[in-house]
Design a protein around this motif. Structure first.
Motif, PDB file in Angstrom:
ATOM      1  N   THR A 147       1.075  -1.149  -0.098  1.00  0.00           N
ATOM      2  CA  THR A 147       0.084  -0.117   0.330  1.00  0.00           C
ATOM      3  C   THR A 147       1.044   1.111   0.031  1.00  0.00           C
ATOM      4  OG1 THR A 147      -1.751  -0.696   1.278  1.00  0.00           O
ATOM      5  CG2 THR A 147      -1.567   1.446   0.768  1.00  0.00           C
ATOM      6  N   ILE A 148       0.678   1.859  -0.947  1.00  0.00           N
ATOM      7  CA  ILE A 148       1.070   3.646  -0.350  1.00  0.00           C
ATOM      8  C   ILE A 148      -0.114   4.521  -0.324  1.00  0.00           C
ATOM      9  CG2 ILE A 148       0.793   4.052  -3.182  1.00  0.00           C
ATOM     10  CD1 ILE A 148       3.428   6.029  -2.247  1.00  0.00           C
ATOM     11  N   ALA A 149       0.176   5.243   0.785  1.00  0.00           N
ATOM     12  CA  ALA A 149      -0.866   6.366   1.120  1.00  0.00           C
ATOM     13  C   ALA A 149      -0.260   8.171   1.015  1.00  0.00           C
ATOM     14  CB  ALA A 149      -1.059   5.860   3.074  1.00  0.00           C
ATOM     15  N   ILE A 150      -1.270   8.946   0.040  1.00  0.00           N
ATOM     16  CA  ILE A 150      -0.195   9.978  -0.075  1.00  0.00           C
ATOM     17  C   ILE A 150      -0.768  11.157   0.593  1.00  0.00           C
ATOM     18  CG2 ILE A 150       0.357  10.002  -1.999  1.00  0.00           C
ATOM     19  CD1 ILE A 150      -1.077  11.398  -3.364  1.00  0.00           C
ATOM     20  N   GLU A 151      -0.635  11.850   1.043  1.00  0.00           N
ATOM     21  CA  GLU A 151      -1.613  13.232   1.822  1.00  0.00           C
ATOM     22  C   GLU A 151      -2.464  13.746   0.256  1.00  0.00           C
ATOM     23  OE1 GLU A 151      -0.052  18.208   2.166  1.00  0.00           O
ATOM     24  OE2 GLU A 151       1.329  17.118   2.953  1.00  0.00           O
ATOM     25  N   SER A 152      -3.754  12.842   0.497  1.00  0.00           N
ATOM     26  CA  SER A 152      -4.600  12.969  -0.549  1.00  0.00           C
ATOM     27  C   SER A 152      -5.673  12.754  -0.335  1.00  0.00           C
ATOM     28  CB  SER A 152      -4.189  12.553  -2.691  1.00  0.00           C
ATOM     29  OG  SER A 152      -5.605  13.685  -2.855  1.00  0.00           O
ATOM     30  N   ASP A 153      -6.788  13.672  -0.398  1.00  0.00           N
ATOM     31  CA  ASP A 153      -8.397  13.416   0.140  1.00  0.00           C
ATOM     32  C   ASP A 153      -8.587  12.168   0.586  1.00  0.00           C
ATOM     33  OD1 ASP A 153     -11.100  13.396   0.285  1.00  0.00           O
ATOM     34  OD2 ASP A 153     -11.577  15.177  -0.805  1.00  0.00           O
ATOM     35  N   LEU A 162     -10.866   7.035  -2.913  1.00  0.00           N
ATOM     36  CA  LEU A 162     -10.775   5.397  -3.488  1.00  0.00           C
ATOM     37  C   LEU A 162     -11.139   5.181  -4.899  1.00  0.00           C
ATOM     38  CD1 LEU A 162     -14.127   5.620  -1.193  1.00  0.00           C
ATOM     39  CD2 LEU A 162     -12.029   4.419  -0.726  1.00  0.00           C
ATOM     40  N   VAL A 163     -11.337   6.346  -6.363  1.00  0.00           N
ATOM     41  CA  VAL A 163     -10.895   6.078  -7.256  1.00  0.00           C
ATOM     42  C   VAL A 163     -10.002   5.530  -7.793  1.00  0.00           C
ATOM     43  CG1 VAL A 163     -11.229   7.670  -9.261  1.00  0.00           C
ATOM     44  CG2 VAL A 163     -12.607   8.230  -7.905  1.00  0.00           C
ATOM     45  N   VAL A 164      -8.576   6.271  -7.670  1.00  0.00           N
ATOM     46  CA  VAL A 164      -7.220   5.453  -7.580  1.00  0.00           C
ATOM     47  C   VAL A 164      -7.486   4.416  -7.048  1.00  0.00           C
ATOM     48  CG1 VAL A 164      -5.231   6.219  -7.478  1.00  0.00           C
ATOM     49  CG2 VAL A 164      -6.491   8.046  -7.103  1.00  0.00           C
ATOM     50  N   ASP A 165      -7.900   3.981  -6.141  1.00  0.00           N
ATOM     51  CA  ASP A 165      -7.391   2.481  -5.594  1.00  0.00           C
ATOM     52  C   ASP A 165      -8.839   1.884  -7.063  1.00  0.00           C
ATOM     53  OD1 ASP A 165      -6.911   0.603  -3.752  1.00  0.00           O
ATOM     54  OD2 ASP A 165      -8.193   0.462  -3.014  1.00  0.00           O
ATOM     55  N   ASP A 166      -9.758   2.360  -6.906  1.00  0.00           N
ATOM     56  CA  ASP A 166     -10.507   1.361  -7.645  1.00  0.00           C
ATOM     57  C   ASP A 166      -9.974   0.708  -9.631  1.00  0.00           C
ATOM     58  OD1 ASP A 166     -12.821   1.054  -5.548  1.00  0.00           O
ATOM     59  OD2 ASP A 166     -13.906   2.974  -7.047  1.00  0.00           O
ATOM     60  N   TYR A 167      -9.080   1.861  -9.064  1.00  0.00           N
ATOM     61  CA  TYR A 167      -8.459   1.937 -10.979  1.00  0.00           C
ATOM     62  C   TYR A 167      -7.583   0.928 -10.718  1.00  0.00           C
ATOM     63  CZ  TYR A 167      -5.591   2.894 -15.031  1.00  0.00           C
ATOM     64  OH  TYR A 167      -5.078   2.544 -16.267  1.00  0.00           O
ATOM     65  N   VAL A 168      -6.699   1.034  -9.598  1.00  0.00           N
ATOM     66  CA  VAL A 168      -5.278   0.238  -9.566  1.00  0.00           C
ATOM     67  C   VAL A 168      -5.653  -1.182  -9.517  1.00  0.00           C
ATOM     68  CG1 VAL A 168      -3.455   2.663  -9.299  1.00  0.00           C
ATOM     69  CG2 VAL A 168      -4.839   0.637  -7.530  1.00  0.00           C
ATOM     70  N   GLY A 197      -9.147  11.800  -8.767  1.00  0.00           N
ATOM     71  CA  GLY A 197      -8.878  10.860  -8.071  1.00  0.00           C
ATOM     72  C   GLY A 197      -8.348  11.882  -7.184  1.00  0.00           C
ATOM     73  N   PHE A 198      -7.434  12.988  -6.811  1.00  0.00           N
ATOM     74  CA  PHE A 198      -6.329  13.642  -6.323  1.00  0.00           C
ATOM     75  C   PHE A 198      -7.493  14.916  -6.717  1.00  0.00           C
ATOM     76  CE2 PHE A 198      -4.076   9.754  -8.722  1.00  0.00           C
ATOM     77  CZ  PHE A 198      -2.944  10.027  -8.032  1.00  0.00           C
ATOM     78  N   SER A 199      -6.128  15.633  -4.477  1.00  0.00           N
ATOM     79  CA  SER A 199      -6.899  16.871  -4.721  1.00  0.00           C
ATOM     80  C   SER A 199      -6.100  17.647  -4.383  1.00  0.00           C
ATOM     81  CB  SER A 199      -7.400  16.861  -2.495  1.00  0.00           C
ATOM     82  OG  SER A 199      -6.448  15.936  -1.685  1.00  0.00           O
ATOM     83  N   HIS A 200      -6.158  18.882  -3.982  1.00  0.00           N
ATOM     84  CA  HIS A 200      -4.878  19.456  -3.824  1.00  0.00           C
ATOM     85  C   HIS A 200      -3.809  19.630  -5.466  1.00  0.00           C
ATOM     86  CE1 HIS A 200      -5.286  18.340   0.301  1.00  0.00           C
ATOM     87  NE2 HIS A 200      -5.105  19.303   0.453  1.00  0.00           N
ATOM     88  N   GLY A 201      -4.440  19.444  -6.343  1.00  0.00           N
ATOM     89  CA  GLY A 201      -4.085  19.663  -7.569  1.00  0.00           C
ATOM     90  C   GLY A 201      -3.100  19.101  -8.008  1.00  0.00           C
TER      91      GLY A 201
END
Length: 400
Positions: free
Chosen positions: A59-65, A70-76, A90-94
């Motif tokens: 697992t990788i977890a980043i400073e994002s919403d 969950l959108v990214v996790d569904d894709y990968v 799938g990402f916040s803060h740009g």
């Protein structure tokens, strides 16, 4: 002194990082001192690949919403959507515009293709749905939690209907009004509706907990885990909005503290399912107390890393990234009497530093705290070396 410091340096590889630690941590936190530099994200990606292949990280977890993640996790994990859609939604803060983040998602999807579920890599955002200008409406998390429960438990035990939630929530722009960040009177966080929603959210989370044995039989653990995320997010957002409406001098301290508390709760949940690499700003991952000035007022609070470390102990490790130059941002060669200046004098472009050994080599002769000419970069505080497990030093960061 120079020889002692040189002896603390190793090549930037996952194996070198792991040798700094007594055992494989459940959460290996890699901090960065500034955002938006793909050089640092490329380094993160390479370390994650090595941790996957050599150390069993999944697992990788980043400073994002955390909700957008969950959108990214569904894709990968299952290929839901397209890469372009995922980077946009799938990402916040740009962060979705970053070439390095795109490469991370592409590589994770390719790695997972054809693998059984138990071996697939997972992605998580662990920040709350928060931006500098305000906070999201609790609608998405709250209604998703209610919908999960409504489909699996008897109607009579639900504390409210979906229609009641919709009525109390009202229009989302009431919650997302950016004026509320600077003007508490613009916030709906202490309205009668918000107070009732906090009670209902608490009851929905309690119902989720009390029905856990049934829910795990009635559905998948992944669905239950996602519902827990909905619950953490809904209660966290409602608490955050409550303090946005506060008029006391403690308002901003509460807000920065609550953001890191939401991060910590998400990280502790991730730790339950196996080892994860965590990536965020150093200030969110450090064990020492975080400080900053906002509007001329000093703030201090315990970061997500400090909160998680207090619970996990040695199963949480913090490796800070430190930089020499970011010339395109006006950050030039560091003064030789700073931590960054001492490391800049070492051979090579980047290295892993044994921070406790470095602190021992320096003894009581602490270097000066480097002053950055650019607000977006936070140099290491020499007084915090003893609270860091390791340092990744990058001598020069080129413009992306």
């Amino acid at each position: 002194m120079a020889t002692d410091i040189k002896n603390t340096a190793h090549a930037v590889e996952a194996a070198a990082v792991m040798r700094l630690l007594p055992a494989r941590p459940r959460l290996l936190a890699l901090g960065e001192p500034t955002h938006g530099e793909d050089t640092l994200l490329d380094l993160r990606n390479e370390l994650f690949r090595q941790l996957v292949e050599q150390e069993g990280y999944r697992t990788i977890a980043i400073e994002s919403d955390c909700m957008m993640g969950l959108v990214v996790d569904d894709y990968v994990t299952s290929g839901t959507g397209t890469l372009d859609e995922v980077m946009e939604r799938g990402f916040s803060h740009g962060w979705g515009t970053s070439a390095a983040n795109r490469e991370l998602v592409r590589w994770m999807r390719a790695y997972n293709d054809g693998r059984p579920a138990s071996e697939r890599l997972r992605f998580a955002g662990f920040d709350g749905p928060l931006e500098i200008t305000g906070a999201a409406s609790p609608r998405q998390a709250l209604t998703a939690l209610h919908g999960y429960l409504a489909g699996r438990v008897d109607t009579e035990v639900l504390p409210c209907t979906g229609e009641t939630l919709d009525r109390l929530l009202g229009a989302d722009d009431r919650w997302t009004n950016p004026a509320a960040m600077m003007d508490p009177s613009q916030s709906v966080g202490r309205s009668a509706e918000a107070r009732e929603l906090r009670l209902l959210a608490d009851d929905l989370v309690a119902l989720l907990d009390t029905q856990t044995p049934h829910l795990l039989v009635a559905g998948s653990r992944d669905d239950w885990d996602r519902a827990r995320r909905y619950g953490r997010t809904a209660t966290g957002l409602l608490r955050y909005h409550h303090w946005m409406a506060d008029t006391s001098p403690a308002r901003m301290t509460w807000l920065v503290s609550l953001r890191d508390q939401m991060m910590a709760h998400n990280l502790l949940a991730l730790a339950e399912r196996g080892p994860a690499l965590v990536h965020a700003h150093n200030c969110h991952l450090q064990r020492a107390k975080s400080t900053m000035r906002m509007g001329g007022m000093p703030l201090d609070w315990w970061s997500a890393g400090a909160l998680v470390s207090a619970q996990l102990g040695a199963e949480y490790a913090f490796v800070a990234t430190s930089l020499g130059t970011i010339r395109h941002q006006g950050v030039d060669t560091p003064p030789p009497d700073t931590v960054e200046g001492l490391l800049y004098a070492l051979p090579g472009d980047r290295c892993v530093i044994d921070a406790p050994r470095l602190a021992t080599a320096l003894g009581e002769r602490l270097p000066a705290h480097r002053v950055s000419p650019w607000f977006g970069y936070s140099p290491l505080d020499p007084a915090q070396l003893a609270d860091i497990d390791g340092i990744v030093f990058v001598k020069d960061v080129a413009q992306s």
